[in-house]
Design a protein around this motif. Sequence first.
Motif, PDB file in Angstrom:
ATOM      1  N   GLU A   1      90.546  57.276   5.762  1.00 21.10           N
ATOM      2  CA  GLU A   1      90.640  57.610   7.188  1.00 21.10           C
ATOM      3  C   GLU A   1      91.170  59.021   7.453  1.00 21.10           C
ATOM      4  OE1 GLU A   1      94.285  55.332   5.897  1.00 21.10           O
ATOM      5  OE2 GLU A   1      92.158  54.948   5.788  1.00 21.10           O
ATOM      6  N   THR A   2      91.653  59.722   6.448  1.00 19.41           N
ATOM      7  CA  THR A   2      92.184  61.069   6.643  1.00 19.41           C
ATOM      8  C   THR A   2      91.044  62.051   6.860  1.00 19.41           C
ATOM      9  OG1 THR A   2      94.069  60.594   5.218  1.00 19.41           O
ATOM     10  CG2 THR A   2      93.576  62.910   5.639  1.00 19.41           C
ATOM     11  N   GLU A   3      91.068  62.740   8.004  1.00 18.76           N
ATOM     12  CA  GLU A   3      90.059  63.752   8.301  1.00 18.76           C
ATOM     13  C   GLU A   3      90.675  65.137   8.463  1.00 18.76           C
ATOM     14  OE1 GLU A   3      87.744  62.466  11.594  1.00 18.76           O
ATOM     15  OE2 GLU A   3      86.787  60.860  10.455  1.00 18.76           O
ATOM     16  N   GLU A   4      91.962  65.187   8.771  1.00 12.70           N
ATOM     17  CA  GLU A   4      92.636  66.468   8.902  1.00 12.70           C
ATOM     18  C   GLU A   4      92.864  67.049   7.514  1.00 12.70           C
ATOM     19  OE1 GLU A   4      94.440  63.638   9.982  1.00 12.70           O
ATOM     20  OE2 GLU A   4      93.396  63.602  11.890  1.00 12.70           O
ATOM     21  N   THR A   5      92.778  68.376   7.412  1.00 11.50           N
ATOM     22  CA  THR A   5      92.976  69.007   6.109  1.00 11.50           C
ATOM     23  C   THR A   5      94.392  69.526   5.925  1.00 11.50           C
ATOM     24  OG1 THR A   5      92.134  71.093   6.971  1.00 11.50           O
ATOM     25  CG2 THR A   5      90.569  69.648   5.834  1.00 11.50           C
ATOM     26  N   GLU A   6      95.184  69.515   6.984  1.00 14.65           N
ATOM     27  CA  GLU A   6      96.569  69.966   6.865  1.00 14.65           C
ATOM     28  C   GLU A   6      97.456  69.111   7.738  1.00 14.65           C
ATOM     29  OE1 GLU A   6      97.644  73.979   7.146  1.00 14.65           O
ATOM     30  OE2 GLU A   6      95.805  74.710   6.236  1.00 14.65           O
ATOM     31  N   GLY A   7      98.666  68.964   7.306  1.00 14.58           N
ATOM     32  CA  GLY A   7      99.620  68.214   8.093  1.00 14.58           C
ATOM     33  C   GLY A   7     101.007  68.317   7.492  1.00 14.58           C
ATOM     34  N   ILE A   8     101.967  68.062   8.334  1.00 11.92           N
ATOM     35  CA  ILE A   8     103.361  68.049   7.906  1.00 11.92           C
ATOM     36  C   ILE A   8     103.995  66.820   8.531  1.00 11.92           C
ATOM     37  CG2 ILE A   8     105.596  69.182   8.087  1.00 11.92           C
ATOM     38  CD1 ILE A   8     104.191  71.833   8.134  1.00 11.92           C
ATOM     39  N   ASP A   9     104.583  66.017   7.707  1.00 14.30           N
ATOM     40  CA  ASP A   9     105.307  64.860   8.202  1.00 14.30           C
ATOM     41  C   ASP A   9     106.672  65.341   8.665  1.00 14.30           C
ATOM     42  OD1 ASP A   9     106.316  62.442   8.814  1.00 14.30           O
ATOM     43  OD2 ASP A   9     106.076  61.570   6.828  1.00 14.30           O
ATOM     44  N   PRO A  10     107.009  65.144   9.928  1.00 14.42           N
ATOM     45  CA  PRO A  10     108.293  65.657  10.427  1.00 14.42           C
ATOM     46  C   PRO A  10     109.497  65.103   9.663  1.00 14.42           C
ATOM     47  CG  PRO A  10     107.074  64.544  12.182  1.00 14.42           C
ATOM     48  CD  PRO A  10     106.255  64.457  10.948  1.00 14.42           C
ATOM     49  N   ARG A  11     109.357  63.926   9.083  1.00 12.33           N
ATOM     50  CA  ARG A  11     110.478  63.364   8.324  1.00 12.33           C
ATOM     51  C   ARG A  11     110.715  64.118   7.031  1.00 12.33           C
ATOM     52  NH1 ARG A  11     108.412  57.530   7.676  1.00 12.33           N
ATOM     53  NH2 ARG A  11     106.523  58.746   7.516  1.00 12.33           N
ATOM     54  N   GLU A  12     109.699  64.858   6.565  1.00 13.32           N
ATOM     55  CA  GLU A  12     109.824  65.589   5.307  1.00 13.32           C
ATOM     56  C   GLU A  12     110.566  66.920   5.467  1.00 13.32           C
ATOM     57  OE1 GLU A  12     109.102  64.310   2.483  1.00 13.32           O
ATOM     58  OE2 GLU A  12     108.111  62.545   3.299  1.00 13.32           O
ATOM     59  N   CYS A  13     110.658  67.418   6.676  1.00  9.55           N
ATOM     60  CA  CYS A  13     111.335  68.702   6.911  1.00  9.55           C
ATOM     61  C   CYS A  13     112.834  68.455   7.045  1.00  9.55           C
ATOM     62  CB  CYS A  13     110.784  69.374   8.163  1.00  9.55           C
ATOM     63  SG  CYS A  13     109.064  69.818   8.029  1.00  9.55           S
ATOM     64  N   LEU A  14     113.490  68.494   5.957  1.00  7.95           N
ATOM     65  CA  LEU A  14     114.929  68.233   5.941  1.00  7.95           C
ATOM     66  C   LEU A  14     115.694  69.496   6.304  1.00  7.95           C
ATOM     67  CD1 LEU A  14     115.097  66.254   2.592  1.00  7.95           C
ATOM     68  CD2 LEU A  14     115.125  65.317   4.903  1.00  7.95           C
ATOM     69  N   PRO A  15     116.847  69.343   6.933  1.00  9.12           N
ATOM     70  CA  PRO A  15     117.687  70.507   7.217  1.00  9.12           C
ATOM     71  C   PRO A  15     118.139  71.157   5.902  1.00  9.12           C
ATOM     72  CG  PRO A  15     118.443  68.582   8.435  1.00  9.12           C
ATOM     73  CD  PRO A  15     117.384  68.116   7.505  1.00  9.12           C
ATOM     74  N   PRO A  16     118.387  72.451   5.924  1.00  7.33           N
ATOM     75  CA  PRO A  16     118.769  73.159   4.699  1.00  7.33           C
ATOM     76  C   PRO A  16     119.983  72.564   3.990  1.00  7.33           C
ATOM     77  CG  PRO A  16     118.329  74.720   6.449  1.00  7.33           C
ATOM     78  CD  PRO A  16     118.256  73.360   7.055  1.00  7.33           C
ATOM     79  N   ARG A  17     120.968  72.115   4.738  1.00  3.58           N
ATOM     80  CA  ARG A  17     122.170  71.547   4.117  1.00  3.58           C
ATOM     81  C   ARG A  17     121.857  70.260   3.359  1.00  3.58           C
ATOM     82  NH1 ARG A  17     127.270  71.851   8.090  1.00  3.58           N
ATOM     83  NH2 ARG A  17     128.217  73.443   6.813  1.00  3.58           N
ATOM     84  N   VAL A  18     121.023  69.428   3.945  1.00  3.24           N
ATOM     85  CA  VAL A  18     120.645  68.178   3.292  1.00  3.24           C
ATOM     86  C   VAL A  18     119.843  68.476   2.031  1.00  3.24           C
ATOM     87  CG1 VAL A  18     119.325  66.034   3.552  1.00  3.24           C
ATOM     88  CG2 VAL A  18     120.701  66.897   5.451  1.00  3.24           C
ATOM     89  N   ARG A  19     118.915  69.420   2.124  1.00  5.64           N
ATOM     90  CA  ARG A  19     118.099  69.800   0.970  1.00  5.64           C
ATOM     91  C   ARG A  19     118.990  70.348  -0.156  1.00  5.64           C
ATOM     92  NH1 ARG A  19     113.044  70.240  -0.200  1.00  5.64           N
ATOM     93  NH2 ARG A  19     112.402  69.761   1.891  1.00  5.64           N
ATOM     94  N   GLN A  20     119.948  71.198   0.201  1.00  5.94           N
ATOM     95  CA  GLN A  20     120.847  71.762  -0.800  1.00  5.94           C
ATOM     96  C   GLN A  20     121.695  70.669  -1.449  1.00  5.94           C
ATOM     97  OE1 GLN A  20     123.634  74.611   0.735  1.00  5.94           O
ATOM     98  NE2 GLN A  20     123.873  75.614  -1.241  1.00  5.94           N
ATOM     99  N   LEU A  21     122.175  69.735  -0.660  1.00  9.82           N
ATOM    100  CA  LEU A  21     122.945  68.625  -1.191  1.00  9.82           C
ATOM    101  C   LEU A  21     122.105  67.786  -2.153  1.00  9.82           C
ATOM    102  CD1 LEU A  21     125.538  66.918  -1.213  1.00  9.82           C
ATOM    103  CD2 LEU A  21     124.634  65.698   0.763  1.00  9.82           C
ATOM    104  N   MET A  22     120.846  67.534  -1.797  1.00  9.12           N
ATOM    105  CA  MET A  22     119.966  66.764  -2.674  1.00  9.12           C
ATOM    106  C   MET A  22     119.705  67.504  -3.977  1.00  9.12           C
ATOM    107  SD  MET A  22     117.341  65.170   0.127  1.00  9.12           S
ATOM    108  CE  MET A  22     116.272  64.448  -1.094  1.00  9.12           C
ATOM    109  N   GLU A  23     119.531  68.823  -3.910  1.00  8.99           N
ATOM    110  CA  GLU A  23     119.316  69.604  -5.128  1.00  8.99           C
ATOM    111  C   GLU A  23     120.547  69.566  -6.032  1.00  8.99           C
ATOM    112  OE1 GLU A  23     118.144  73.470  -3.809  1.00  8.99           O
ATOM    113  OE2 GLU A  23     116.163  72.779  -3.162  1.00  8.99           O
TER     114      GLU A  23
END
Length: 135
Positions: free
Chosen positions: A40-62
């Motif tokens: 069912e996917t027809e779009e060639t690009e997309g971003i899931d808003p849940r995937e855009c983590l704030p920088p602090r959260v991303r740094q903590l996860m790293e």
Amino acid sequence: MSAVVLQFPAKVQRQAKRRMNRVEVDARHRWMIRNRSKWETEETEGIDPRECLPPRVRQLMELLDKKWGAVKGPTMAEMRRDIAEGRKLIEKRNRVKAWIASLGVDLESIKDAEQALFAAFDELAARTGKRGAKA
């Protein structure tokens, strides 16, 4: 003697190439990995808003990944390659869907590629009048 006048196109200034940062590429990569194989996917690009983590959260996860010894994720080049390959796959599937629709098959009733293949075969067999004939 005849002369030919050539006119070159007006010079157009190229715009600066915008490179995506790691967060954007990661979000697009995760979306592509999750959606490229779905019928069912027809779009060639997309971003899931849940995937855009704030920088602090991303740094903590790293930091946690480094501490716990987690496996390193894909590089930027690998993610860009996966995104490009996924985009090609979706575009190819969209062309196939357009061809199947041009045969007169109802795409609303089709849920996956296997159903589309059999519907196309049925439609082509009905056109040639060889339905049920032995090969």
